[in-house]
Each structure stands twice: as C-alpha cells, then as structure tokens.
Design an enzyme around this catalytic site. Structure first.
Site, PDB file in Angstrom:
ATOM      1  N   GLU A 175       0.824  -1.208   0.000  1.00 10.52           N
ATOM      2  CA  GLU A 175       0.000   0.000   0.000  1.00 10.52           C
ATOM      3  C   GLU A 175       0.861   1.262   0.000  1.00 10.52           C
ATOM      4  OE1 GLU A 175      -4.131  -1.623   2.015  1.00 10.52           O
ATOM      5  OE2 GLU A 175      -2.708  -0.595   3.312  1.00 10.52           O
ATOM      6  N   GLU A 378      -5.855  -7.953  -1.141  1.00 15.47           N
ATOM      7  CA  GLU A 378      -6.517  -7.747   0.148  1.00 15.47           C
ATOM      8  C   GLU A 378      -7.975  -7.401  -0.116  1.00 15.47           C
ATOM      9  OE1 GLU A 378      -4.896  -5.175   3.153  1.00 15.47           O
ATOM     10  OE2 GLU A 378      -2.824  -5.674   2.614  1.00 15.47           O
TER      11      GLU A 378
END
Length: 480
Positions: A175, A378
């Site tokens: 991320e 995710e």
C-alpha cells in the site's frame, strides 16, 4: 461462473500482524513494535521508548512465529493455491543497516516457504509491509533519507538470492500510496517527526514535504528492485501494491466531479502511474506547487524509473467513498480514507462502507489504465465474531461480503480484465494495522487471543472456512 484455469485463490497476512516473536531469533525492533494496542474508539500510540506495562500487540500477535506449520496446514486444508505474506525486514537485518544478514531470520522464512511448497502453495512475498526497522528511523528518519535506498537494495539482494528457485512473485511495498495521507508517514515510511514524545498514531504531526520525498525514494528503490530481481532470476515477477480507494462524486455537480477526479489522481493513480508507467504524471506538478512540495531528484533518477516498471498490479479493496466540494458535508464515521458517506451503501461494524460493485468498477479502471495482469491481494470484512455455545462461529456476514465481491470479480473478468488471483485479507485472525486490536477479525480461522492480552492462541475453523474451501475446489463456481 468458473474463473480462469490456474486462478490463484488464497489468502493474505503481514509479518508484524501475525508473527509475534518480536525479539526472538535475532530480530530487531521494527516500527510496529513500538505501537501500543488501540480500539474502535481509542487510537493506538507510537512510543519511541518502550513503556513497561504497556500492551504492544505485535510483540506476540497470534504467535505464527512458533505455529506457522499448523497455520500453513490449515491454509492447505482450504485448498490455497497462493499465500501472500511478508518478510519482517528486522528478522534479516535487525537494525536495517547491517551488511551481513541474520542467518536465523533467513532460515525461518526458508522453512516457511518450504512449508508452503510442500502443499503446492505459491508464495507471494511482500518485501516491506508496514515494518520499517526502527533503527533506521532513529538513524536517518527512514524513507525521508535517500540512504534508505541502499539499505533496501541490500535487503532485496539478500532475499532474492536466498529464495531463488522457490519464489516467483514479489511485491516491493505494501500500500505504497498510504504515504499520500498523513498517517502513512510512520505506518509506511517509518518517518517520525517527534521522536522524543508518544504520538497519536492517527493524528501525527504532518510534513507533506517529507512524505512525498520519501515516496520518491521508495519509487527509486522499487524500480531498482524490479531490475535486480530480473537480473538474479528472469522468472521473477515483481508487482506493486496499492490501496485502491474507490471514490465517486457525491452528486453530478461539476464541482463534485472535479473534486473526485483530483482525489483519484492523488490517492489512486499517482503512485501506480510512477510504478507502472515509469514516470511522474503531469497532474502532480500543480499539486506539488500548491502544497509547497519540492521533490529532490538526482541525475539518473528518471532513467531508473523508466527502466523499472512493475510486471503486475496488486491492490487492496475494502470500501468506497464519495467526494464533494460542499464543506457542510461531514466525513463518514470510521472512514480512514476521507470523503463522505454514500447514501446507497451499508457499512461494516467499523463504519467502512460495503460496495461489491465498486470492486468491478475499480478492476476495469485499473486494467484499462495499465494493461498488465491484476491481483486483488486484500479484501475482507473486519467484524466482531462470537463463539456459540457449541463452539461454532457462524460468520454468515463474512460469507455474504466475500461472495458478493467474488461475483463482481467474475463480472470484471467477463468485462475483459486479466485478473489472475485473489487473496482475502487476514485469512487467519490477526492484529489490525489501523486500530491495533484483535477484536476486528477478518479470518476464516478464529484465534483465541483478545485485546486484554489473554487467550491461548488456539485455532478453530469458522463457518466461512468450509465455504471458502468449496469456492476454491470449484474454481469459483459454487459460491453457495
């Protein structure tokens, strides 16, 4: 509704959220190791000096360090084709700046990889997942310094060479675009502006100049890592990893549409444009100017970026938000990504709005923009789980969430998206990165560990465990 042959079904975790063993096997202190526990209503804190009697959930997490064989066997029982996990940098280089790696740490991950391969589970390894060595925060304020590139490359070279022939898929930074938000400075980059004080994790003193300079250093490191990986093993595939913060204009007011476009540029596209296309997008020039940010580049940096675009694109997807230029509209409760609530959507226990169709929309936007293979690495529902009198955990709400998102992934494949894998987040319960609590559970596997520090770490299968097993067995045809 079958998925493509060879589709990579699996699950995802992160070292600092499940391993524990924070000071065992030669491991050094990482940034999560100085973060206290938190809760739904109370933010966790950053304590540069460890406080006696304070609960640090990463120190034991769910004890995967000692129980990884048991956990991998459970993943294999579900039928995993791939397991996304991360390496704790401080297990390999305890302070981050050593020249010689810690053999005990290297052996731990070799054993973990071998355990996956024993069950024909493909390892998908995140090189740096929110766990910068705290030694480098103290030494040079971590990614705020260009020194970090060399430390990171030494780390990459070590693991690329050690696990050659056993690993195919790598992700450079988890991320990475979290650093476009103030909270990401410490979470993702290890940058700490007030090292001598305890700091509210979600309300840190912000310096955008440091964050975006840190991102430039990470971009260079990522591009160099891609090139190095291909040199060491031409079969290596290296991807990026993004938060995809799907957002819509709240209304058809052109001001809302412009506000939404600006949000997409900064949050969703800036980092991946650099990592996938190999150059800075022109829209950032105005943003940098208006925010008094001057990114320092060294000669040759542009060539490095151009030579090191990633091989595939991965992202997390949990929720969507709306954007509006109307200052009277307040942010949605529990929404860590900004924006305002969508009146057409329901929300999770933590206030995250549930939007399965937003995943289809996002997959199309991503693939149309970059035209490289995509993975959802995710996705999941953080919720309160209850153990029934008979010992069962009937998490139908999680099954409903995952089913609806898998259905929309299939729609995206029919739309033409080259989607190659799916690894739901927290396939086993672990510590929440954002809140530092155990109560926010994501897994197919329940772990007896609680926010007061009690629990024997025993594992038990939830109802979703066998549901997901059937999904994998049928390659997505049976979503019962």
């Amino acid at each position: 509704m079958s998925f493509p042959k060879g589709f990579l079904w699996g699950g995802a975790t992160a070292a600092n959220q499940l391993e524990g063993g924070w000071n065992e096997g030669g491991k050094g202190i990482s940034c999560p190791d100085i973060c206290t526990g938190g809760s739904h209503t109370q933010s966790k804190r950053i304590t540069p000096t460890l406080e006696e009697g304070t609960f640090y959930p990463s120190h034991m997490a769910i004890d995967h360090y000692h129980r990884f064989k048991e956990d991998i066997a459970l993943f294999a029982k579900m039928g995993f084709k791939v397991y996304r996990f991360s390496i704790a940098w401080t297990r390999i280089f305890p302070n981050g700046d050593e020249t010689t790696p810690n053999e005990e740490g290297l052996k731990f991950y070799e054993d973990l990889i071998d355990e996956c391969l024993k069950y024909n589970i493909e390892p998908l390894i995140t090189i740096s997942h929110y766990e910068v060595p705290f030694g480098l925060t103290k030494k040079c304020n971590a990614w705020a310094s260009r020194e970090m590139i060399d430390y990171y490359m030494n780390y990459c070279k070590t693991i690329f060479e050690r696990y050659k022939g056993k690993v195919k898929y790598w992700l450079t930074f988890n991320e990475i675009n979290s650093a476009t938000m103030p909270m990401g400075a410490f979470l993702s980059q290890g940058i700490l502006n007030e090292q001598e004080k305890s700091t509210d994790f979600t309300n840190q003193v912000d310096d955008p100049q440091l964050r975006f300079q840190g991102l430039h250093h990470q971009f260079i490191a990522s591009a160099k890592a891609v090139q190095l990986a291909h040199e060491i093993d031409p079969d290596y595939k290296v991807g990026n990893m993004m938060i995809y913060a799907t957002s819509y204009p709240l209304t058809c007011d052109p001001d809302d549409i412009i506000k939404n476009q600006q949000q997409n540029h900064i949050m969703n596209y800036f980092c991946s444009d650099v990592q996938c296309r190999g150059y800075y997008p022109t829209y950032m020039k105005r943003y940098f100017k208006e925010n008094n940010i001057e990114v320092t580049m060294e000669p040759g940096d542009e060539e490095i970026l151009k030579a090191g675009p990633v091989d595939f694109y991965t992202f997390s997807y949990y929720m969507s938000v709306c954007q509006t230029a109307d200052p009277t509209k307040g942010a949605g409760e529990g929404n860590i990504l900004g924006g305002v609530a969508n009146p057409y959507l329901k929300a999770s226990d933590w206030g995250w709005q549930i939007d399965p169709k937003g995943l289809r929309y996002s997959l199309n936007e991503i693939y149309d923009r970059y035209q490289i293979p995509v993975m959802v690495v995710e996705n999941g529902l953080g919720a309160y789980d209850e153990i029934e009198a008979d010992g069962s955990i009937n998490d139908d709400y999680r099954i409903d969430y995952l089913r609806s998102h898998i259905e929309q992934m299939h729609e995206a494949i029919l739309d033409g998206v080259d989607l190659i894998g799916y690894t739901p987040w927290g396939c086993i319960d672990l510590v929440s990165a954002s809140t530092g609590e155990y109560a926010k559970r994501y897994g197919f596997i329940y772990v007896e560990r609680y926010d007061d520090g009690t629990g024997d770490f025993s594992r038990r299968e939830k109802k979703s465990f066998n549901w997901y097993k059937k999904v994998i067995e049928t390659n997505g045809e049976d979503l019962g």
